[in-house]
Write an enzyme that holds these catalytic residues in place. Structure first.
Site, PDB file in Angstrom:
ATOM      1  N   GLU A 399       0.804  -1.227   0.000  1.00  0.00           N
ATOM      2  CA  GLU A 399       0.000   0.000   0.000  1.00  0.00           C
ATOM      3  C   GLU A 399       0.837   1.277   0.000  1.00  0.00           C
ATOM      4  O   GLU A 399       0.607   2.190   0.806  1.00  0.00           O
ATOM      5  CB  GLU A 399      -0.984  -0.004   1.175  1.00  0.00           C
ATOM      6  CG  GLU A 399      -2.061  -1.071   1.038  1.00  0.00           C
ATOM      7  CD  GLU A 399      -3.216  -0.906   2.017  1.00  0.00           C
ATOM      8  OE1 GLU A 399      -3.160   0.015   2.861  1.00  0.00           O
ATOM      9  OE2 GLU A 399      -4.173  -1.694   1.934  1.00  0.00           O
ATOM     10  N   ASN A 447      -4.950  -5.254  -2.543  1.00  0.00           N
ATOM     11  CA  ASN A 447      -5.730  -5.209  -1.314  1.00  0.00           C
ATOM     12  C   ASN A 447      -7.090  -4.606  -1.646  1.00  0.00           C
ATOM     13  O   ASN A 447      -7.168  -3.455  -2.089  1.00  0.00           O
ATOM     14  CB  ASN A 447      -5.035  -4.353  -0.256  1.00  0.00           C
ATOM     15  CG  ASN A 447      -3.714  -4.934   0.198  1.00  0.00           C
ATOM     16  OD1 ASN A 447      -3.379  -6.070  -0.123  1.00  0.00           O
ATOM     17  ND2 ASN A 447      -2.947  -4.158   0.947  1.00  0.00           N
ATOM     18  N   TYR A 453     -15.044  -1.058   3.205  1.00  0.00           N
ATOM     19  CA  TYR A 453     -14.778   0.364   3.042  1.00  0.00           C
ATOM     20  C   TYR A 453     -15.557   0.872   1.827  1.00  0.00           C
ATOM     21  O   TYR A 453     -15.006   1.177   0.777  1.00  0.00           O
ATOM     22  CB  TYR A 453     -13.276   0.612   2.878  1.00  0.00           C
ATOM     23  CG  TYR A 453     -12.488   0.270   4.118  1.00  0.00           C
ATOM     24  CD1 TYR A 453     -12.756   0.905   5.330  1.00  0.00           C
ATOM     25  CD2 TYR A 453     -11.484  -0.686   4.091  1.00  0.00           C
ATOM     26  CE1 TYR A 453     -12.036   0.597   6.479  1.00  0.00           C
ATOM     27  CE2 TYR A 453     -10.756  -0.996   5.229  1.00  0.00           C
ATOM     28  CZ  TYR A 453     -11.041  -0.356   6.419  1.00  0.00           C
ATOM     29  OH  TYR A 453     -10.332  -0.663   7.554  1.00  0.00           O
ATOM     30  N   LYS A 553     -10.627  -7.342  12.203  1.00  0.00           N
ATOM     31  CA  LYS A 553     -10.950  -8.056  10.964  1.00  0.00           C
ATOM     32  C   LYS A 553     -10.574  -9.532  11.019  1.00  0.00           C
ATOM     33  O   LYS A 553     -10.727 -10.257  10.028  1.00  0.00           O
ATOM     34  CB  LYS A 553     -10.252  -7.399   9.773  1.00  0.00           C
ATOM     35  CG  LYS A 553     -10.740  -5.991   9.455  1.00  0.00           C
ATOM     36  CD  LYS A 553     -10.107  -5.466   8.177  1.00  0.00           C
ATOM     37  CE  LYS A 553     -10.517  -4.040   7.893  1.00  0.00           C
ATOM     38  NZ  LYS A 553      -9.936  -3.064   8.840  1.00  0.00           N
TER      39      LYS A 553
END
Length: 660
Positions: A399, A447, A453, A553
Site C-alpha cells: 500500500e 488489497n 470500506y 478483521k
C-alpha cells in the site's frame, strides 16, 4: 558447550530498564522474549512508549573457550539495537524483524563474568523501515538470543546472520532434482586452512547421497564461497499440505579426520509456477491458494511470542483449511517459517515497506539512508530464510502511494536485488493503487475491501474482470480482503456498518466473506487469495468496533479463544473433513419471528430442527451453505442442525430468544 559448533541460550534473567530510569538499581528482571509495550499499546494508547529500553545480562565465559570463536546472535529486536560488551560498543542493527549477529571472540574476558548491554529503540526513525503501519511497533528484544561457539575455521554465521548454506534448486521434475549447495566459509586464523567440505542428504534416517570437496580457505576471511552441485533422482517432492516431505542436508567441515563444524538445513524439493489464466501450480498440478494474513502478535504478550503461541496459530489455520499464508508486514521468526515448512503451508514472506493505508504520513522517503536500509532488510530476509521450502514469493511492498517522493524507481531497484539474491523465487507486492507500481514485480496482488470500506462485494467482481481483460498476461492475486467483526456486537438483520464506527456486528463480516468468496472462487485466474486477517490484532490508533486499539478483521479473536462465524464458513469450503455449524448463534436476542437460519456444512445433506420438530432437509449449495426459513416461537427456541455424509452424522445446536 562442547567443541565444534554449539549454542547456549541467553534468554533468561535480563535486567530491563527504560533509558529515563537513570538511578542505579532501577528496572526489573525479565526473560526473553520480551516487549515493554504489551500493556500500553494493547490498551489503545496511541502514544505508547516508543523510545530506548536497556537490557543488561551477565554471563560467564569459560577459560577453555579461549582459542575458539564466539558470536552473539539475536533473532529480533525492534527496531534499532546497539550492542555493548563490557561497556564497549560492539555493533548496531537497524531493522526490527530480522536476525543479526556479532563476533565476540576478541571482545570478552575468558574465565570471567562478562556483561552485555543492548539498547533497543523503537522510536520513529525516517531511515528505518517501516515508517508507518496499521499495527503496533512493539519495542524490545522480542525474540531469542544465543551464544554460538565455533572453531577458528567454520561455516560462516556472518553472512547477514544466515545459516551459511544456500540450497539452490536449479531444476526440479519428477525424474530428477538438480540442486547447488552454496556454502559460505570463514577462517579467522592467519594461515590458509586446508579442509574438506562433506555434504550428505538424508531421506528420514537413511543417507541417500554424499559429496565431498577439498578447499583452501583463505586466511582472515569471513565470506568465501564453495559450490557443491548434486542431483537426486526420482525425488520425493515437498507437496504442500498434502505431503510436506523434506530431506535433511548436512554440511560438515573437516580437518583431516576431525570434524570441526556442521550445519543442517531442510530441503523441500518442489517446483511451481503462476499462470495468468489458471492461477498457481505446485509440482505441475493446479493448487488454489486458500490463504490468510498473519501478524506476529496476540493479546496479553504483544509480539513476544513463544513457540507454543506459533504452534497454536498454525493449528487454527490448518483446522480451517488454510494452505497459504501472507506473513505480513515484515519478516517473521525462524520458527514460524519452520512450522510452515513442516505443515506444508505456502508462505509469502515480505519486507516491512509499508504505506500509510488510510492514515497520514508516508511509507517512503527518498533518502540514501532509507533506501539502503530497505535493501539491507531485503537481503537479510532472503539470506536468512533461503532454504525454507514453504516460501514461494518475496513481497516487496504494501500500500505505497505516489504523492511526494514517488517509490516506483526504488521498487524497481528492490525487484532487481531480490532476483540477484534469489533467482528461483518470484517477487510480488500488495497494492491499493493503480498505475506503474503494479507492473514491476513478477506477479501482482491487490488489497480490496469491497463491501467494507464502501461499495459492495459486486464491485470486486467488476474490478477483477476488468483488470484481467485489460492485462490478460498479468498474474493477479488478492493480497487482502476482509471486514471487521465483534463477537460482542450482534444484530438479527443484515445492515452494512460504518467501518470507523464503534459498531461492527458479526453477521456483516459473515455476509462479506460469503459474498467475496463466491466471487473469488469462481475466477480461476486469481492465483491466490489472502483473508485480512486470520486473527484480530493490536493497532493502538484504531477507535472502532467494541474497543479501541484493536483491528477486529480477524476470523479468530485476539486471544485465540473464539472462532467467528466466518471462520466456519471457510472451514466448510476449505477443509474436506465433515463439519456442520449454525451461524449467528451469538445473536441470541431475536426480534423477527420469521427468520433465516444459515448452516455451513460440507456434508451431503443437512437437516434442521426447531424446538424438536424437523424444519427441512437440504443439500448445501456451491458455497456449502444451507438456508432455512423458520418461524420462531415466543421466548426460548432451540435449533439443531444435523449433517449426514455416508455413515457420519454431526450436529450443532444453538439457543435463540424471541422477544415479545
Amino acid at each position: 558447550m562442547q567443541a565444534q559448533r554449539s549454542y547456549q541460550s541467553l534468554n533468561e534473567k535480563w535486567q530491563f530498564r527504560f533509558s529515563h530510569q537513570v538511578q542505579k538499581g532501577s528496572g526489573t528482571l525479565v526473560d526473553l522474549p520480551h516487549t515493554w509495550n504489551a500493556t500500553d499499546a494493547l490498551s489503545g494508547k496511541p502514544d505508547y512508549k516508543r523510545g530506548i529500553g536497556n537490557y543488561t545480562k551477565k554471563f560467564f565465559i569459560p577459560q577453555e573457550w579461549s582459542g575458539k570463536r564466539l558470536f552473539i546472535r539475536f533473532e529480533g529486536a525492534n527496531s534499532v539495537a546497539h550492542v555493548f560488551i563490557n561497556g564497549k560498543f560492539l555493533g548496531e542493527h537497524r531493522g526490527g524483524y530480522t536476525a543479526f549477529i556479532f563476533e565476540l571472540t576478541d571482545k570478552v574476558d575468558y574465565g570471567k563474568d562478562n556483561t552485555v548491554l543492548v539498547r533497543v529503540n523503537n522510536a520513529e526513525d525516517l531511515s528505518v523501515m517501516p515508517l508507518v503501519g496499521d499495527f503496533n511497533f512493539y519495542g524490545g528484544i522480542y525474540r531469542g538470543v544465543s551464544l554460538l561457539l565455533t572453531e577458528k575455521t567454520c561455516i560462516s554465521p556472518l553472512d547477514h546472520a544466515s545459516p551459511g548454506v544456500y540450497l539452490q534448486q536449479e531444476h526440479v521434475s519428477a525424474a530428477s532434482a538438480h540442486v547447488n549447495a552454496r556454502v559460505v566459509l570463514s577462517n579467522s586464523s592467519a594461515e590458509i586452512s586446508k579442509a574438506q567440505v562433506r555434504l550428505t542428504v538424508s531421506d528420514g534416517l537413511k543417507e541417500i547421497l554424499k559429496e565431498t570437496k577439498s578447499v583452501d580457505i583463505a586466511a582472515k576471511t569471513d565470506l568465501q564461497t564453495l559450490d557443491i552441485p548434486f542431483t537426486i533422482n526420482k525425488p520425493r517432492l515437498w507437496n504442500g499440505c498434502s505431503n510436506p516431505f523434506m530431506y535433511r542436508v548436512n554440511i560438515s567441515l573437516w580437518d583431516g579426520q576431525r570434524k570441526i563444524d556442521e550445519v543442517e538445513q531442510p530441503l523441500g524439493i518442489r517446483s511451481y509456477y503462476f499462470d495468468a489464466n489458471q492461477g498457481f501450480f505446485l509440482n505441475g498440478r493446479h493448487l488454489p491458494l486458500h490463504g490468510v494474513c498473519r501478524h506476529q502478535e496476540r493479546a496479553v504478550v504483544g509480539n513476544a511470542l513463544t513457540p507454543q503461541h506459533i504452534e497454536e496459530d498454525v493449528a487454527l489455520m490448518r483446522e480451517m483449511g488454510v494452505n497459504a499464508v501472507r506473513l505480513a508486514h515484515y519478516p517473521q521468526s525462524t520458527y514460524t517459517y519452520d512450522m510452515m515448512d513442516k505443515t506444508g503451508i505456502l508462505a509469502w514472506a515480505e519486507i516491512p515497506f509499508v504505506g500509510p493505508g488510510g492514515y497520514a504520513d508516508k511509507g517512503f522517503v527518498d533518502t540514501k539512508a532509507f533506501r539502503d536500509n530497505g535493501k539491507q532488510q531485503l537481503r537479510e530476509l532472503i539470506r536468512q530464510n533461503y532454504n525454507h521450502p514453504s516460501i514461494f514469493v518475496w513481497g516487496l511492498f504494501n500500500e505505497l502511494k505516489y504523492f511526494g517522493d514517488n517509490p516506483v524507481e526504488y521498487v524497481k531497484e528492490l525487484n532487481i536485488l531480490a532476483h540477484q539474491e534469489d533467482h528461483t523465487r518470484p517477487t510480488t507486492c500488495a497494492s491499493n493503487q493503480d498505475g506503474d507500481m503494479n507492473f514491476i514485480t513478477d506477479v501482482m496482488s491487490w488489497n480490496r475491501y469491497d463491501g467494507w470500506y464502501g461499495s459492495t462485494p459486486k464491485s470486486l467482481a467488476t474490478y477483477l474482470d476488468k483488470m484481467h481483460a485489460t492485462y490478460p498476461k498479468l498474474c493477479i492475486g488478492i493480497s487482502e480482503y476482509g471486514a471487521g467483526a465483534s463477537i460482542r456486537q450482534q444484530q438479527d438483520s443484515l445492515k452494512q456498518p460504518i467501518p470507523t464506527s464503534m459498531w461492527h456486528p458479526e453477521n456483516w463480516q459473515t455476509y462479506y466473506h460469503m459474498a467475496n468468496w463466491d466471487i473469488l472462487s469462481h475466477r480461476p485466474f486469481v492465483w491466490g487469495t489472502f483473508v485480512w486477517n486470520m486473527f484480530d490484532f493490536g493497532a493502538a490508533h484504531r477507535t472502532e468496533g467494541d474497543r479501541i486499539g484493536i483491528n477486529d478483521k480477524g476470523l479468530v479473536t485476539h486471544d485465540r479463544k473464539t472462532k467467528k462465524d466466518a471462520y466456519f464458513f471457510y472451514k466448510a469450503n476449505w477443509n474436506p473433513e465433515p463439519m456442520v455449524y449454525i451461524a449467528g448463534k451469538r445473536a441470541k436476542e431475536r426480534t423477527h419471528r420469521q427468520t433465516e437460519v444459515l448452516v455451513f456444512s460440507n456434508c451431503k445433506v443437512v437437516t434442521l430442527s426447531l424446538n424438536g420438530k424437523k424444519v427441512a432437509t437440504q443439500r448445501p449449495d456451491s458455497m456449502n451453505v444451507c438456508r432455512f426459513q423458520v418461524s420462531l416461537q415466543d421466548g426460548q427456541n432451540t435449533l439443531q442442525a444435523v449433517g449426514a455424509d455416508k455413515k457420519i452424522k454431526l450436529s450443532d445446536t444453538c439457543e435463540w430468544i424471541l422477544n415479545k
